[in-house]
Scaffold this active site. Structure first.
Site, PDB file in Angstrom:
ATOM      1  N   ARG A   1      23.092 -14.859   3.685  1.00 43.29           N
ATOM      2  CA  ARG A   1      22.316 -13.576   3.456  1.00 43.29           C
ATOM      3  C   ARG A   1      23.064 -12.678   2.541  1.00 43.29           C
ATOM      4  NH1 ARG A   1      19.270 -10.718   7.108  1.00 43.29           N
ATOM      5  NH2 ARG A   1      19.823 -12.411   8.938  1.00 43.29           N
TER       6      ARG A   1
ATOM      7  N   SER B   1       0.817  -1.132  -0.024  1.00 40.78           N
ATOM      8  CA  SER B   1       0.034  -0.043   0.109  1.00 40.78           C
ATOM      9  C   SER B   1       0.708   1.197   0.007  1.00 40.78           C
ATOM     10  CB  SER B   1      -0.963   0.105   1.057  1.00 40.78           C
ATOM     11  OG  SER B   1      -0.355   0.567   2.416  1.00 40.78           O
TER      12      SER B   1
ATOM     13  N   ARG C   1      13.127  -8.036   4.999  1.00 40.94           N
ATOM     14  CA  ARG C   1      14.296  -8.692   5.014  1.00 40.94           C
ATOM     15  C   ARG C   1      15.345  -7.680   5.633  1.00 40.94           C
ATOM     16  NH1 ARG C   1      13.790 -13.814   5.271  1.00 40.94           N
ATOM     17  NH2 ARG C   1      15.786 -13.997   4.889  1.00 40.94           N
TER      18      ARG C   1
ATOM     19  N   HIS D   1       8.594   2.854   8.910  1.00 45.68           N
ATOM     20  CA  HIS D   1       8.493   1.874  10.132  1.00 45.68           C
ATOM     21  C   HIS D   1       7.367   2.436  10.603  1.00 45.68           C
ATOM     22  CE1 HIS D   1       9.576  -0.835  13.196  1.00 45.68           C
ATOM     23  NE2 HIS D   1       9.218   0.122  14.058  1.00 45.68           N
TER      24      HIS D   1
ATOM     25  N   THR E   1      20.428   2.521   8.052  1.00 41.16           N
ATOM     26  CA  THR E   1      21.671   2.386   8.506  1.00 41.16           C
ATOM     27  C   THR E   1      21.873   0.909   8.999  1.00 41.16           C
ATOM     28  OG1 THR E   1      21.336   2.747  10.842  1.00 41.16           O
ATOM     29  CG2 THR E   1      21.958   4.644   9.498  1.00 41.16           C
TER      30      THR E   1
ATOM     31  N   ASP F   1      16.192  -0.428  12.193  1.00 45.77           N
ATOM     32  CA  ASP F   1      15.156   0.579  12.435  1.00 45.77           C
ATOM     33  C   ASP F   1      15.565   1.669  13.546  1.00 45.77           C
ATOM     34  OD1 ASP F   1      12.976  -0.828  11.314  1.00 45.77           O
ATOM     35  OD2 ASP F   1      12.677  -1.884  12.970  1.00 45.77           O
TER      36      ASP F   1
ATOM     37  N   GLN G   1      -1.205   8.041   7.654  1.00 43.06           N
ATOM     38  CA  GLN G   1      -0.212   8.858   7.703  1.00 43.06           C
ATOM     39  C   GLN G   1       1.046   8.403   7.085  1.00 43.06           C
ATOM     40  OE1 GLN G   1      -0.721  11.640   8.975  1.00 43.06           O
ATOM     41  NE2 GLN G   1      -2.808  11.212   9.088  1.00 43.06           N
ATOM     42  N   GLU G   2       1.148   7.065   7.028  1.00 40.12           N
ATOM     43  CA  GLU G   2       2.304   6.562   6.318  1.00 40.12           C
ATOM     44  C   GLU G   2       2.451   7.035   4.924  1.00 40.12           C
ATOM     45  OE1 GLU G   2       3.717   2.427   6.806  1.00 40.12           O
ATOM     46  OE2 GLU G   2       2.466   2.227   8.714  1.00 40.12           O
TER      47      GLU G   2
HETATM   48  C1  GRF Z   1       3.808  -0.535   6.852  1.00 37.93           C
HETATM   49  O1  GRF Z   1       3.064  -0.582   7.988  1.00 37.93           O
HETATM   50  C2  GRF Z   1       5.305  -0.340   6.843  1.00 37.93           C
HETATM   51  O2  GRF Z   1       5.408   0.889   7.834  1.00 37.93           O
HETATM   52  C3  GRF Z   1       6.008  -1.352   7.429  1.00 37.93           C
HETATM   53  O3  GRF Z   1       5.251  -2.532   6.841  1.00 37.93           O
HETATM   54  C4  GRF Z   1       3.896  -2.119   6.401  1.00 37.93           C
HETATM   55  C5  GRF Z   1       3.888  -2.424   4.878  1.00 37.93           C
HETATM   56  O4  GRF Z   1       2.716  -2.193   4.467  1.00 37.93           O
HETATM   57  N1  GRF Z   1       7.369  -1.384   7.229  1.00 37.93           N
HETATM   58  P1  GRF Z   1       2.484  -2.001   2.734  1.00 37.93           P
HETATM   59  O5  GRF Z   1       2.874  -3.261   2.011  1.00 37.93           O
HETATM   60  O6  GRF Z   1       3.038  -0.860   2.250  1.00 37.93           O
HETATM   61  O7  GRF Z   1       0.915  -1.862   2.859  1.00 37.93           O
END
Ligand code: GRF
Length: 220
Positions: free
Chosen positions: A65, A13, A91, A109, A141, A145, A173-174
């Site tokens: 990895r 999303s 990952r 995050h 970094t 997180d 808000q993201e």
């Molecule tokens: C979001 O909450 C983001 O902050 C976190 O993982 C989720 C991903 O959601 N890192 P989407 O795949 O962008 O819908």
């Protein structure tokens, strides 16, 4: 035009909000590719439907990895990006990868870092009883997180909230602050210098409660 590659693992999303901002011109950048570490990441379909090239680098195909990290880095470099955007990319990336994209690798995050790094942030916010929660865009970094913060948005935790309600309030808000951060980068106003975020003349934005404001405090 600033070239952006987005890395996803699932729903996508945030990726979709960045694609929409790119299409409307609000991003001042072009999303030139989307890469997932899982072939079944739902966001791949969304990207393909919008005509954005997609690739899969499946982490399960690599024993170590570091091998995955370097295959991923090579897949990214094919797109010659100016900025690499982690959007729900699940990952952990090693130090060599992070160094390779230093200053042009950002993540979102779902908490107000440094509170609640890691997983299950909304449940942990509820169980700690915090009254304010939110999301953070930061430079990546080697510390998971914990990179320098670019922008944060805060939301209230309301009586009666459950994980899904709180997650949805944060996610809205993201979708505001991630395009904002990418736009600042594309406009050349955002950079990482000696481990600190430099942001020139940030405008106030909807839902943005905390952003670096270099001129705001004479002592800072
Ligand atoms: C979001 O909450 C983001 O902050 C976190 O993982 C989720 C991903 O959601 N890192 P989407 O795949 O962008 O819908």
């Amino acid at each position: 035009m600033t070239r952006v590659v987005i890395l996803i693992s699932g729903r996508g999303s945030n990726m979709a909000s960045l694609l929409a901002a790119g299409e409307s011109g609000a991003l001042r950048a072009t999303v030139v590719g989307v890469i997932a570490n899982r072939a079944d990441a739902q966001g791949l379909l969304t990207a393909a439907a919008r005509g954005v090239p997609t690739r899969v680098v499946d982490h399960r195909s690599f024993a170590e990895r570091e091998e995955f990290d370097s295959a991923l880095a090579e897949a990214i470099e094919v797109f010659s990006p100016d900025l690499v955007v982690l959007a729900g990319f699940m990952r952990i990336l090693g130090a060599a990868f992070v160094r390779r994209f230093d200053g042009r690798l950002i993540n979102i995050h779902p908490s107000l870092l440094p509170a609640f790094p890691g997983l299950h942030t909304h449940l942990r916010a509820l169980s700690e009883g915090v009254r304010i929660h939110g999301c953070t865009v930061h430079f990546v970094t080697a510390d998971l997180d914990h990179g320098p913060v670019i922008i944060q948005a805060a939301v209230p935790v309301l009586d009666g909230d459950d994980e899904a309600l709180l997650a949805a309030r944060v996610l809205a808000q993201e979708h505001v602050i991630y395009p904002q951060a990418v736009r600042w980068f594309a406009e050349g106003r955002l950079r990482l210098q000696a481990g600190r975020v430099l942001l020139e003349a940030p405008p106030a934005g909807a839902g943005v409660l905390i952003a670096p404001q270099p001129d705001a405090c004479p002592r800072c």
